[in-house]
Design a protein around this motif. Structure first.
Motif, mmCIF file in Angstrom:
data_model
loop_
_atom_site.group_PDB
_atom_site.id
_atom_site.type_symbol
_atom_site.label_atom_id
_atom_site.label_comp_id
_atom_site.label_asym_id
_atom_site.label_seq_id
_atom_site.Cartn_x
_atom_site.Cartn_y
_atom_site.Cartn_z
ATOM 1 N N VAL A 9 30.743 33.959 26.701
ATOM 2 C CA VAL A 9 29.359 34.195 27.139
ATOM 3 C C VAL A 9 28.408 33.886 25.979
ATOM 4 C CG1 VAL A 9 30.065 35.964 28.804
ATOM 5 C CG2 VAL A 9 29.408 36.646 26.482
ATOM 6 N N GLU A 10 27.178 33.513 26.325
ATOM 7 C CA GLU A 10 26.164 33.232 25.315
ATOM 8 C C GLU A 10 25.452 34.529 24.941
ATOM 9 O OE1 GLU A 10 22.467 30.121 24.432
ATOM 10 O OE2 GLU A 10 23.254 30.358 26.477
ATOM 11 N N TRP A 11 25.062 34.611 23.644
ATOM 12 C CA TRP A 11 24.395 35.806 23.123
ATOM 13 C C TRP A 11 22.996 35.402 22.635
ATOM 14 C CZ3 TRP A 11 27.029 40.628 22.757
ATOM 15 C CH2 TRP A 11 28.378 40.586 23.153
ATOM 16 N N PRO A 46 28.472 46.695 24.649
ATOM 17 C CA PRO A 46 27.586 46.578 25.807
ATOM 18 C C PRO A 46 27.989 45.485 26.797
ATOM 19 C CG PRO A 46 26.314 46.873 23.799
ATOM 20 C CD PRO A 46 27.729 46.639 23.379
ATOM 21 N N ARG A 47 28.737 44.476 26.333
ATOM 22 C CA ARG A 47 29.097 43.372 27.238
ATOM 23 C C ARG A 47 30.611 43.277 27.431
ATOM 24 N NH1 ARG A 47 25.617 38.019 26.028
ATOM 25 N NH2 ARG A 47 26.269 37.661 28.191
ATOM 26 N N ARG A 48 31.322 44.335 27.054
ATOM 27 C CA ARG A 48 32.783 44.286 27.130
ATOM 28 C C ARG A 48 33.291 43.986 28.535
ATOM 29 N NH1 ARG A 48 35.531 46.906 23.424
ATOM 30 N NH2 ARG A 48 34.005 48.614 23.379
ATOM 31 N N VAL A 80 39.323 43.313 25.084
ATOM 32 C CA VAL A 80 38.543 42.883 23.918
ATOM 33 C C VAL A 80 37.966 44.116 23.236
ATOM 34 C CG1 VAL A 80 36.612 41.500 23.076
ATOM 35 C CG2 VAL A 80 37.970 40.694 25.022
ATOM 36 N N ALA A 81 38.085 44.185 21.926
ATOM 37 C CA ALA A 81 37.514 45.268 21.139
ATOM 38 C C ALA A 81 36.843 44.668 19.915
ATOM 39 C CB ALA A 81 38.590 46.265 20.726
#
Length: 384
Positions: A246-248, A330-332, A349-350
């Motif tokens: 994903v883009e940030w 926040p986007r996990r 994912v962590a």
């Protein structure tokens, strides 16, 4: 002289494979083929195989294709196991030792055949391999428990079962119907039967679960295999940040030939490592202009396709992102959903930091470490 009878005439209805059980493939070879390996590696001079009476052709073809076919005779079996063994016994001289074995026990080690044969030679009577009962055994009447049996006096009997051939032939000639193994036929005629230690590998393939267990033991690559992938990219504020597919927006990007998505790159590397297919650089390296700007998720899906071609499939992936920014939490859910779909298996994912230490601690880059678990049927693949 020792002759083995391999019973391979069953229809395999309980297994539900749509073919005679002895012909069901396990790790690329039929159950009967595996069973014959064990028999003929023992001190056995001849083998008599009983084939399905309605269609013996496939069993005959299988035997003809073996290098040791000259030692094997195929005869049409009967409607029951008892009938099949009686038919095969006609091929055995009375003064021989006979070992009766089920093709549905394809992993039986040759040492067990020799153990049973040696005991028959010493005792002159019947011999069966057996394992002690591991579970508590209840006597039931419908759904009601009637009694708890003393499991110290119980044993699970296997094959091969060995006998003086003449005595077993006489027992079969006098036998009534309903016997489930050769020892019960022999005992019903007054013959003595003793036990020798069995082997866990000599289990009988009856259900789909048994078949899966046999496949895992015969095909080592069916066992789970793990791989680790690591990727690190330096910060490049002039580029957008892609991380986890994903883009940030608003976050500085990472330098790289592709989109520099360290999470996706680490996942692809871990999957390739687990399957023995090399690494990301060998498959999608910077020396390939067509990979410039490539999305990390594309590397993941192409890697999964490479695994499928080699006979592997992902089971799970875990990724640890190492860096000061961005915050993964926040986007996990969004990231794990997208990556799980790309991998075709659960991905977790962590995120963590290095407390100001190193490139990631100084905010000069982001790293990712991935561990992948895969399974499959293929042997060890070779790099192209």
């Amino acid at each position: 002289m020792t002759v083995a009878i391999v019973v391979a005439a069953g229809d395999g209805v309980r297994l539900g494979a749509g073919m005679p059980k002895a012909l069901v493939p396990i790790a690329g070879r039929s159950m009967l083929d595996w069973a014959l390996d064990g028999v003929l590696a023992a001190e056995v001079e001849r083998v008599v195989v009983t084939a399905p009476p309605a269609a013996p052709g496939p069993v005959e073809a299988l035997v003809r294709a073996r290098r040791d076919a000259a030692r094997i005779t195929v005869v049409p079996g009967g409607a029951t196991r008892q009938e099949s063994v009686a038919i095969a016994l006609a091929e055995v001289a009375p003064d021989h030792i006979v070992l009766v074995h089920d093709a549905a026990r394809p992993l039986t080690p040759s040492a067990l055949f020799d153990r049973v044969r040696a005991a028959v030679a010493v005792t002159g009577a019947g011999v069966v391999p057996a394992l002690a009962a591991a579970d508590t055994v209840k006597e039931v009447d419908g759904s009601a428990v009637v009694a708890t049996l003393d499991r110290s006096r119980l044993a699970a009997v296997q094959t091969p079962q060995g006998f003086p051939a003449g005595a077993l032939q006489a027992a079969y000639a006098a036998a009534g119907n309903g016997h489930t193994d050769d020892a019960s036929v022999f005992a019903a005629a007054g013959g003595a039967v003793s036990v020798v230690p069995g082997e866990p590998e000599a289990f009988k393939v009856t259900t789909a679960w048994d078949l899966r267990r046999a496949e895992q033991l015969l095909e080592p690559s069916q066992a789970m295999r793990t791989g680790i992938g690591v990727d690190v990219h330096a910060v490049d504020p002039s580029r957008p940040l892609w991380l986890g597919g994903v883009e940030w927006p608003g976050e500085p990007g990472l330098a790289g030939h592709s989109d520099a998505d360290v999470v996706c790159h680490a996942i692809a590397d871990a999957l390739l490592s687990a399957a023995g297919l090399g690494d990301l650089g060998a498959r999608f390296g910077v020396d390939r202009p067509e990979e410039a700007g490539r999305a990390g998720t594309d590397f993941v899906t192409r890697t999964v396709a490479l695994l499928a071609d080699a006979g592997f499939r992902p089971v799970s992936v875990a990724v640890q992102v190492v860096g000061n920014r961005p915050r993964i939490g926040p986007r996990r859910a969004e990231i794990t959903g997208l990556l799980s779909a790309a991998v075709g298996a659960p991905v977790s994912v962590a995120g963590t930091t290095t407390d100001g230490l190193g490139l990631t601690g100084r905010g000069e880059g982001v790293a990712a470490i991935a561990t992948a678990l895969v399974t499959g049927r293929a042997g060890v693949p070779r790099l192209p």
